[in-house]
Scaffold this active site. Structure first.
Site, short mmCIF file in Angstrom:
data_model
loop_
_atom_site.label_atom_id
_atom_site.label_comp_id
_atom_site.label_asym_id
_atom_site.label_seq_id
_atom_site.Cartn_x
_atom_site.Cartn_y
_atom_site.Cartn_z
N LYS A 12 16.66 42.57 20.87
CA LYS A 12 16.64 41.45 21.81
C LYS A 12 17.61 40.35 21.37
O LYS A 12 18.15 39.65 22.20
CB LYS A 12 15.23 40.90 21.98
CG LYS A 12 14.61 40.30 20.74
CD LYS A 12 13.27 39.66 21.04
CE LYS A 12 12.70 38.94 19.83
NZ LYS A 12 12.12 39.88 18.85
N LYS B 21 21.66 48.66 16.56
CA LYS B 21 20.38 49.01 17.22
C LYS B 21 20.19 48.14 18.46
O LYS B 21 20.67 47.00 18.51
CB LYS B 21 19.21 48.86 16.25
CG LYS B 21 18.78 47.45 15.97
CD LYS B 21 17.36 47.35 15.41
CE LYS B 21 16.91 45.90 15.43
NZ LYS B 21 15.53 45.65 15.19
N LYS C 202 18.68 37.72 10.06
CA LYS C 202 18.22 36.73 11.04
C LYS C 202 18.57 35.31 10.62
O LYS C 202 18.92 34.49 11.46
CB LYS C 202 16.71 36.86 11.28
CG LYS C 202 16.37 38.15 12.01
CD LYS C 202 14.96 38.17 12.55
CE LYS C 202 14.77 39.44 13.37
NZ LYS C 202 13.44 39.58 13.92
#
Ligand code: AQP
Length: 332
Positions: free
Chosen positions: A198, A195, A112
């Site tokens: 969002k 995967k 991230k």
């Protein structure tokens, strides 16, 4: 009854199919067998910038979706993380028990923060897994129902529970992950190597549960498969088809071998058409139920207030024990 604890972020818009199949669906089932605590993790949400009004609205939206998915406030404790201040309080203690190198090894942070630019990522994003440790330990949870992407964080939780217990005496239950192998990782419909998520998925690869059912059907029909024609579960050679089979099997409660038989000699089109139909059947009432909860914010807020009260009773007791063990002077 063994206890479970899990949380979900108040995402803008809607939960996606990965959140539902990987986690929320298990939450619903576990209400009947476990003492279940579920929360909307707004403290986690602010590890990346949030618009305040949207965060508030998304927190209600997340709670409404959880109720629409089948959480029953009579059978579980549903609450909002920031309503229980003990989460932040125990997180501080856990921060002080965690090595900097240990926290640096968390792969979700690496992924991230790489996306945001390492310098711009907040310290909160870095310590996110440690807040998660506190979330779980506060409730003395035996199991944590999550998707595969959370396994490393549950390992950290176990390590820190053992470290605290070893240093200060038995205090915390050491939890185990509750990860259902078949649905632990739902893949992106356009790129079955990643995967469904969002942040990483493209709109076509991501099924948001509150999207228009027609749009959802279209996404299923344009899912990436392969140049072969056989419908067979084989995650190595046929990741796209296998993902569709997993989704279809779980939504309809059918075994994958049964589905392979049903579609023997048929093309991918037949599978996609049927799956699209099953998806529409699932999301249409889900969307309606969510809207009904949103239309009645007073009821929704009172469910969350009652949940917070129940959660606080447990969390406060655990925190008091931890404070005492650590050596904090009690306030008189
Ligand atoms: N693709 C997935 N398959 C199975 N389970 C999944 N989960 C998420 N994606 C999948 C599980 O959903 C639960 C809630 O996750 P969250 O609130 O942490 O949401 P998230 O991880 O932020 O969702 P994303 O889409 O994965 O977000 P980004 O893109 O930010 O990483 C968790 O139990 C999770 O395992």
């Amino acid at each position: 009854r063994p206890r479970v604890l899990s949380g979900i972020q108040p995402t803008a818009g809607s939960f996606h199919l990965g959140n539902y199949l990987g986690a929320v669906r298990q939450w619903v089932a576990l209400q009947d067998t476990h003492d279940a605590f579920y929360m909307v993790v707004d403290l986690h949400a602010i590890t990346v910038p949030q618009d305040p009004a949207e965060l508030r609205a998304n927190t209600r939206l997340a709670a409404a979706q959880l109720l629409a998915a089948g959480l029953d406030p009579e059978r579980c404790t549903l609450f909002v993380q920031s309503h229980v201040p003990e989460h932040a309080q125990l997180a501080w203690i856990m921060n002080c028990l965690t090595g900097f190198g240990e926290a640096s090894r968390m792969t979700q942070f690496k992924d991230k923060s790489a996306k945001q630019g390492a310098d711009r990522a907040s310290v909160g994003l870095f310590t996110y897994p440690i807040l998660q440790v506190a979330d779980i330990l506060l409730y003395q949870a035996n199991e944590v129902p999550v998707g595969e992407d959370q396994r490393q964080h549950i390992e950290l939780t176990r390590d820190l529970a053992e470290r605290f217990n070893g240093r200060f005496g038995a205090t915390f239950t050491v939890p185990a992950p509750h990860i259902l192998k078949e649905v632990a990782k739902i893949y992106d419909l356009q790129d079955p190597a990643i995967k469904m998520s969002k942040s990483a998925s493209t709109p076509k690869g991501l099924i948001n549960l509150l999207d228009e059912p027609k749009a959802t059907a279209k996404k299923v029909k344009s899912a990436v498969t392969d140049t072969d024609t056989v419908i067979r579960y084989d995650t190595v050679h046929k990741p796209g088809v296998s993902n569709l089979l997993t989704i279809y099997a779980t939504l309809t409660g059918t075994g994958i071998p049964e589905l392979e038989q049903k579609y023997a000699g048929k093309g991918y089109g037949a599978l996609k058409t049927d799956l699209a139909e099953a998806m529409v059947e699932f999301v249409t009432p889900f969307k309606e139920r969510t809207q009904a909860y949103l239309d009645d914010p007073e009821t929704l807020d009172s469910i969350l207030a009652k949940g917070a009260e129940k959660a606080r009773a447990v969390a406060a007791e655990t925190l008091a024990q931890a404070y005492e063990k650590v050596g904090f002077l009690p306030a008189k």
